[in-house]
Design a protein around this motif. Structure first.
Motif, PDB file in Angstrom:
ATOM      1  N   ILE A   1       3.754  -2.608  47.783  1.00 28.42           N
ATOM      2  CA  ILE A   1       3.870  -3.908  47.141  1.00 28.42           C
ATOM      3  C   ILE A   1       2.510  -4.268  46.559  1.00 28.42           C
ATOM      4  CG2 ILE A   1       4.433  -6.344  47.477  1.00 28.42           C
ATOM      5  CD1 ILE A   1       6.111  -5.524  49.872  1.00 28.42           C
ATOM      6  N   GLY A   2       2.457  -4.530  45.260  1.00 25.03           N
ATOM      7  CA  GLY A   2       1.210  -4.865  44.604  1.00 25.03           C
ATOM      8  C   GLY A   2       0.874  -6.343  44.765  1.00 25.03           C
ATOM      9  N   LEU A   3      -0.324  -6.635  45.281  1.00 26.10           N
ATOM     10  CA  LEU A   3      -0.815  -8.001  45.483  1.00 26.10           C
ATOM     11  C   LEU A   3      -2.035  -8.193  44.599  1.00 26.10           C
ATOM     12  CD1 LEU A   3      -0.553  -8.169  49.388  1.00 26.10           C
ATOM     13  CD2 LEU A   3       1.139  -8.917  47.691  1.00 26.10           C
ATOM     14  N   PRO A   4      -1.920  -8.901  43.456  1.00 31.68           N
ATOM     15  CA  PRO A   4      -3.060  -9.081  42.546  1.00 31.68           C
ATOM     16  C   PRO A   4      -4.084 -10.059  43.108  1.00 31.68           C
ATOM     17  CG  PRO A   4      -1.157 -10.260  41.727  1.00 31.68           C
ATOM     18  CD  PRO A   4      -0.687  -9.491  42.923  1.00 31.68           C
ATOM     19  N   GLU A   5      -5.303  -9.906  42.632  1.00 33.76           N
ATOM     20  CA  GLU A   5      -6.411 -10.753  43.077  1.00 33.76           C
ATOM     21  C   GLU A   5      -7.405 -10.864  41.920  1.00 33.76           C
ATOM     22  OE1 GLU A   5      -8.550 -11.196  47.363  1.00 33.76           O
ATOM     23  OE2 GLU A   5      -8.785  -9.272  46.355  1.00 33.76           O
ATOM     24  N   VAL A   6      -7.945 -12.087  41.727  1.00 32.36           N
ATOM     25  CA  VAL A   6      -8.921 -12.349  40.676  1.00 32.36           C
ATOM     26  C   VAL A   6     -10.270 -12.623  41.353  1.00 32.36           C
ATOM     27  CG1 VAL A   6      -9.517 -13.745  38.665  1.00 32.36           C
ATOM     28  CG2 VAL A   6      -7.113 -13.301  39.217  1.00 32.36           C
ATOM     29  N   LEU A   7     -11.316 -11.875  40.964  1.00 31.53           N
ATOM     30  CA  LEU A   7     -12.648 -11.985  41.554  1.00 31.53           C
ATOM     31  C   LEU A   7     -13.606 -12.555  40.523  1.00 31.53           C
ATOM     32  CD1 LEU A   7     -12.864  -8.503  43.332  1.00 31.53           C
ATOM     33  CD2 LEU A   7     -12.010 -10.660  44.263  1.00 31.53           C
ATOM     34  N   LEU A   8     -14.362 -13.576  40.917  1.00 29.65           N
ATOM     35  CA  LEU A   8     -15.415 -14.158  40.090  1.00 29.65           C
ATOM     36  C   LEU A   8     -16.755 -13.875  40.756  1.00 29.65           C
ATOM     37  CD1 LEU A   8     -16.522 -15.927  37.806  1.00 29.65           C
ATOM     38  CD2 LEU A   8     -16.042 -17.941  39.243  1.00 29.65           C
TER      39      LEU A   8
ATOM     40  N   GLY B   1      -7.966  -7.218  40.029  1.00 31.02           N
ATOM     41  CA  GLY B   1      -7.564  -5.996  40.711  1.00 31.02           C
ATOM     42  C   GLY B   1      -6.231  -6.169  41.420  1.00 31.02           C
ATOM     43  N   VAL B   2      -5.670  -5.069  41.873  1.00 25.47           N
ATOM     44  CA  VAL B   2      -4.386  -5.066  42.579  1.00 25.47           C
ATOM     45  C   VAL B   2      -4.574  -4.307  43.879  1.00 25.47           C
ATOM     46  CG1 VAL B   2      -1.949  -4.455  42.501  1.00 25.47           C
ATOM     47  CG2 VAL B   2      -3.126  -5.120  40.399  1.00 25.47           C
ATOM     48  N   VAL B   3      -4.216  -4.952  44.977  1.00 25.62           N
ATOM     49  CA  VAL B   3      -4.246  -4.336  46.304  1.00 25.62           C
ATOM     50  C   VAL B   3      -2.814  -4.011  46.696  1.00 25.62           C
ATOM     51  CG1 VAL B   3      -4.888  -4.637  48.715  1.00 25.62           C
ATOM     52  CG2 VAL B   3      -6.325  -5.612  46.909  1.00 25.62           C
ATOM     53  N   TYR B   4      -2.555  -2.807  47.156  1.00 24.53           N
ATOM     54  CA  TYR B   4      -1.203  -2.366  47.499  1.00 24.53           C
ATOM     55  C   TYR B   4      -1.037  -2.364  49.013  1.00 24.53           C
ATOM     56  CZ  TYR B   4      -0.495  -1.123  42.657  1.00 24.53           C
ATOM     57  OH  TYR B   4      -0.361  -1.182  41.291  1.00 24.53           O
TER      58      TYR B   4
ATOM     59  N   PHE C   1      -9.587 -15.241  44.251  1.00 25.05           N
ATOM     60  CA  PHE C   1      -8.443 -16.128  44.045  1.00 25.05           C
ATOM     61  C   PHE C   1      -7.163 -15.279  44.062  1.00 25.05           C
ATOM     62  CE2 PHE C   1     -12.107 -17.960  41.982  1.00 25.05           C
ATOM     63  CZ  PHE C   1     -12.103 -19.282  42.399  1.00 25.05           C
ATOM     64  N   THR C   2      -6.193 -15.744  44.818  1.00 27.07           N
ATOM     65  CA  THR C   2      -4.915 -15.039  44.944  1.00 27.07           C
ATOM     66  C   THR C   2      -3.794 -15.926  44.420  1.00 27.07           C
ATOM     67  OG1 THR C   2      -5.711 -13.867  46.895  1.00 27.07           O
ATOM     68  CG2 THR C   2      -3.326 -13.867  46.514  1.00 27.07           C
ATOM     69  N   PRO C   3      -2.966 -15.483  43.481  1.00 27.93           N
ATOM     70  CA  PRO C   3      -1.860 -16.324  42.992  1.00 27.93           C
ATOM     71  C   PRO C   3      -0.794 -16.508  44.072  1.00 27.93           C
ATOM     72  CG  PRO C   3      -1.718 -14.124  42.061  1.00 27.93           C
ATOM     73  CD  PRO C   3      -3.018 -14.180  42.802  1.00 27.93           C
ATOM     74  N   ARG C   4      -0.072 -17.609  43.926  1.00 29.67           N
ATOM     75  CA  ARG C   4       0.973 -17.886  44.914  1.00 29.67           C
ATOM     76  C   ARG C   4       2.090 -16.845  44.857  1.00 29.67           C
ATOM     77  NH1 ARG C   4       1.672 -24.509  44.420  1.00 29.67           N
ATOM     78  NH2 ARG C   4      -0.421 -25.034  45.175  1.00 29.67           N
ATOM     79  N   LEU C   5       2.404 -16.369  43.669  1.00 20.30           N
ATOM     80  CA  LEU C   5       3.379 -15.297  43.490  1.00 20.30           C
ATOM     81  C   LEU C   5       2.694 -14.137  42.783  1.00 20.30           C
ATOM     82  CD1 LEU C   5       6.604 -17.224  42.366  1.00 20.30           C
ATOM     83  CD2 LEU C   5       6.065 -16.341  44.643  1.00 20.30           C
ATOM     84  N   PRO C   6       2.955 -12.898  43.193  1.00 16.65           N
ATOM     85  CA  PRO C   6       2.256 -11.751  42.575  1.00 16.65           C
ATOM     86  C   PRO C   6       2.821 -11.386  41.217  1.00 16.65           C
ATOM     87  CG  PRO C   6       3.770 -10.976  44.243  1.00 16.65           C
ATOM     88  CD  PRO C   6       3.835 -12.473  44.298  1.00 16.65           C
ATOM     89  N   THR C   7       2.723 -12.324  40.261  1.00 14.62           N
ATOM     90  CA  THR C   7       3.243 -12.104  38.917  1.00 14.62           C
ATOM     91  C   THR C   7       2.090 -12.072  37.933  1.00 14.62           C
ATOM     92  OG1 THR C   7       3.554 -14.470  38.532  1.00 14.62           O
ATOM     93  CG2 THR C   7       5.402 -13.257  39.493  1.00 14.62           C
ATOM     94  N   ALA C   8       2.332 -11.419  36.798  1.00 17.80           N
ATOM     95  CA  ALA C   8       1.304 -11.344  35.765  1.00 17.80           C
ATOM     96  C   ALA C   8       1.040 -12.712  35.144  1.00 17.80           C
ATOM     97  CB  ALA C   8       1.732 -10.342  34.690  1.00 17.80           C
TER      98      ALA C   8
ATOM     99  N   ALA D   1      -3.816   4.431  38.781  1.00 12.69           N
ATOM    100  CA  ALA D   1      -2.758   4.636  37.793  1.00 12.69           C
ATOM    101  C   ALA D   1      -1.634   3.620  37.901  1.00 12.69           C
ATOM    102  CB  ALA D   1      -2.184   6.044  37.918  1.00 12.69           C
ATOM    103  N   ARG D   2      -1.264   3.218  39.135  1.00 10.99           N
ATOM    104  CA  ARG D   2      -0.116   2.313  39.291  1.00 10.99           C
ATOM    105  C   ARG D   2      -0.337   0.950  38.626  1.00 10.99           C
ATOM    106  NH1 ARG D   2       3.878   1.642  43.337  1.00 10.99           N
ATOM    107  NH2 ARG D   2       3.805   3.905  43.593  1.00 10.99           N
ATOM    108  N   PRO D   3      -1.532   0.330  38.685  1.00  5.62           N
ATOM    109  CA  PRO D   3      -1.653  -1.021  38.115  1.00  5.62           C
ATOM    110  C   PRO D   3      -1.862  -1.059  36.611  1.00  5.62           C
ATOM    111  CG  PRO D   3      -3.709  -0.411  39.145  1.00  5.62           C
ATOM    112  CD  PRO D   3      -2.769   0.726  39.395  1.00  5.62           C
TER     113      PRO D   3
END
Length: 641
Positions: free
Chosen positions: A544-551, A533-536, A585-592, A466-468
């Motif tokens: 703290i939400g840490l986004p991650e992009v999976l291919l 996805g978002v890892v908390y 892949f993890t962005p340098r800053l956890p922004t959308a 629900a949070r993300p």
């Protein structure tokens, strides 16, 4: 020269040396030089209907040298009854209305001096002002003192037909000063008061109008319903002479009050009398206000603790108040500390003790970020990932109900604003009397912030299902904006499908994670999915939400060869199914924005190029080479990652 003559100077120098030692040994300590100059005396004379008066002095002192420990004031009223609360404050602080640097002053009447003056008259009454502590140092200070006297008994209020003459003499100052000021407050009467500069002759009768001097006193009249104020101003005060003031007032101003009306005769008058202030009634109001504040704050602390504990237990964590004691004594101590702190801030000149008690009340009301319980810290069960429509997956989750003491909810915001408004009204009322105490009272808002800004919903463990929702919905919107389909025949090849992916644990009807799925309609062979996805992770102020992009790609496929360049910017691992490779892949800053940039770049890398841009090759080797990702795309993904 003979040796007998050469030895004579020794005893002769011994006597002066011994005399110098004696003078040093018996020398008295040097006394500090101090010079005091009176630069002004602003006096207020408040007279009641019985003829009793309250005299308030604001004497401006210019001190050189110092420190000044005492000051004698000559020519005060002989029947003076001193009031408490005398003080001395620097001139700049007095102009600002601040008493933070005030020095207490002890005023005492001196015994009468029986010795006559040079002209044979009796010496006037005198009082002495003693300055506590180290005294007053060099600079400009304002000395405030107040006493009571009875002008009617002393014969200084005399009725003369329809009017009364009020006379009063000020203190005697050795140095004259400019702009002598006296404000006379009289009971309200039909006729307005005015200055009287007619000086009686030696026989006690008024001089003729032709012999009266030119007016030397300027007057300003201010009239109100209950009193008249006449401000008198003279250009200077003479040296070593008292200033004699005289005022003509309506004789009805000094008549006794009419008898109280009979019960039921004047309802409005009885209400006014009941509302009139008195020391006992003021004390009762203060006690009532303290009781209300104690009950209100103790109830808020208890309700906040119950509310936070209910939400924390539902989230599988334990609440953590800063002061870990049972709730009943903690709430009572918080209310008592707040009431005592506010009372000390308003009563004392030093705000440190009161601020310390308010800080203690804040600590008793605040909560730390809750920790997960050990029983709940277990691995999640196996489950299945199910696709779900975008509108269903990313709709706004229902609001949590029954939360009124959290600033992140609408009810919490409204209640906090209402309480801060009430505090602001109290600060405004206190500021009229003391800006210093008003600032202290404004800082007490931290006691309210401890209730509404700690133990928030955001500090509880995040629900990955629900949070993300809001974050993933924003990422999807940004990816669509970056992937606008070009016009022409290539539009169908650039279409993007956006779905939600829910993970349902085995044996449970509720999902435990939500991800965003992206897939171009025309993808290279070997492409499986792109997931966001978002890892908390636990933090000091909450998760703290840490986004991650999976291919997800198939090993050895054209899709894997197309993303070889961008694979260096991610982490490689095995997929959830056999024969699947995952690049994270993890962005340098956890922004959308950065997350959407990575996702859009991966979508471009795995998409099939348009048919018009694909060169014609006879065999599969050339076709495989045509699907290689261009170099600019590799740089874009590396910068975003």
């Amino acid at each position: 020269m003979p040796s007998r003559i050469a030895r004579r100077p020794g005893p002769a120098l011994l006597l002066p040396f011994l005399a110098a030692l004696l003078s040093i040994a018996f020398a008295l300590p040097a006394r500090a030089w101090v010079e005091v100059h009176v630069a002004g005396d602003d006096v207020r004379l408040s007279i009641d209907r019985a003829g009793a008066a309250t005299v308030e002095h604001k004497v401006t002192l210019k001190i050189s040298g110092g420190p000044l420990r005492a000051l004698d004031i000559q020519g005060v009223d002989p029947d003076a009854q001193l009031d408490e609360g005398s003080y001395a404050v620097p001139f700049k602080a007095a102009e600002a209305g601040s008493l933070a640097s005030a020095t207490p002053v002890a005023i005492e009447l001196l015994p009468p001096d029986p010795r006559p003056r040079e002209d044979g008259t009796r010496r006037p009454a005198a009082m002495r002002a003693r300055f506590d502590g180290k005294g007053l140092s060099r600079g400009v200070f304002v000395l405030f003192f107040r006493y009571r006297t009875d002008l009617m008994k002393r014969g200084l209020i005399r009725q003369d037909g329809p009017s009364s003459r009020v006379s009063w003499s000020g203190p005697v100052w050795d140095d004259g000063y400019d702009s002598a000021r006296l404000t006379v407050a009289l009971p309200a009467a039909p006729d307005e008061p005015r200055v009287d500069e007619a000086r009686p002759d030696e026989a006690g009768e008024a001089a003729s109008p032709d012999a009266l001097p030119a007016p030397t006193t300027l007057s300003t009249l201010r009239r109100a319903l209950d009193k008249d104020e006449l401000e008198l101003l003279r250009p200077y005060a003479p040296k070593a002479e008292p200033i004699r003031w005289a005022v003509r007032a309506d004789a009805r101003a000094f008549q006794p009050e009419p008898a109280a009306a009979k019960p039921g005769a004047d309802t409005l008058g009885r209400i006014s009398d009941a509302a009139a202030g008195s020391p006992d009634r003021s004390r009762t109001l203060y006690v009532a206000a303290g009781v209300v504040l104690f009950a209100l704050y103790s109830a808020l602390v208890a309700l906040k603790a119950r509310e936070h504990e209910r939400l924390a237990r539902a989230a599988g964590v334990a609440p953590r108040p800063i002061v870990p004691i049972p709730l009943a004594p903690r709430a009572a101590l918080a209310g008592l500390a707040l009431v005592a702190g506010v009372a000390l801030e308003l009563l004392l000149t030093d705000g440190t003790p009161g601020a310390a008690l308010v800080a203690a009340a804040t600590a008793l009301a605040a909560h730390r970020t809750p920790r997960p319980e050990r029983a709940a810290a277990t691995l999640r069960r196996p489950g299945k990932w199910l696709p779900i429509a975008e509108a269903e997956a990313f709709r706004e989750p229902p609001r949590v109900r029954g939360v009124y003491l959290d600033v992140s909810t609408r009810a919490g915001k409204a209640l906090l604003v209402a309480l801060l408004a009430a505090l602001g009204a109290g600060v405004h009322a206190v500021a009229a009397a003391s800006p210093y105490h008003a600032h202290l009272l404004a800082l007490d808002a931290t006691a309210l912030l401890a209730i509404f800004c700690t133990g928030r919903l955001a500090e509880l463990p995040a629900d990955p299902a629900a949070r993300p929702v809001a974050f993933l919905r924003d990422v999807a919107r940004r990816v669509r904006r970056l992937r606008k389909a070009p016009a022409g025949a290539a539009a169908a090849a650039q279409e993007l499908r956006v779905v939600g992916r829910l993970r349902i644990p085995d044996g449970s009807p509720d999902a435990d994670e939500l991800r965003l799925g992206l897939s171009p309609r025309a993808a290279l062979p070997g492409f499986v999915a792109i997931e966001v996805g978002v890892v908390y992770a636990p933090g000091a102020g909450g998760a703290i939400g840490l986004p991650e992009v999976l291919l997800r790609v198939a090993p050895g496929s054209p899709c894997e060869r197309a993303v070889e360049g961008v694979a260096k910017s991610g982490r490689s691992s095995r997929g959830r199914r056999p024969g699947e490779r995952v690049l994270a892949f993890t962005p340098r800053l956890p922004t959308a924005r950065m997350t959407a940039a990575i996702a859009a770049a991966l979508v471009r890398a795995v998409s099939t190029p348009p048919a018009s841009a694909t060169p014609t090759k006879p065999s599969g080797a050339g076709a495989a080479g045509a699907t290689r990702a261009p170099r600019p795309r590799k740089k874009a993904v590396s910068a975003a990652a």
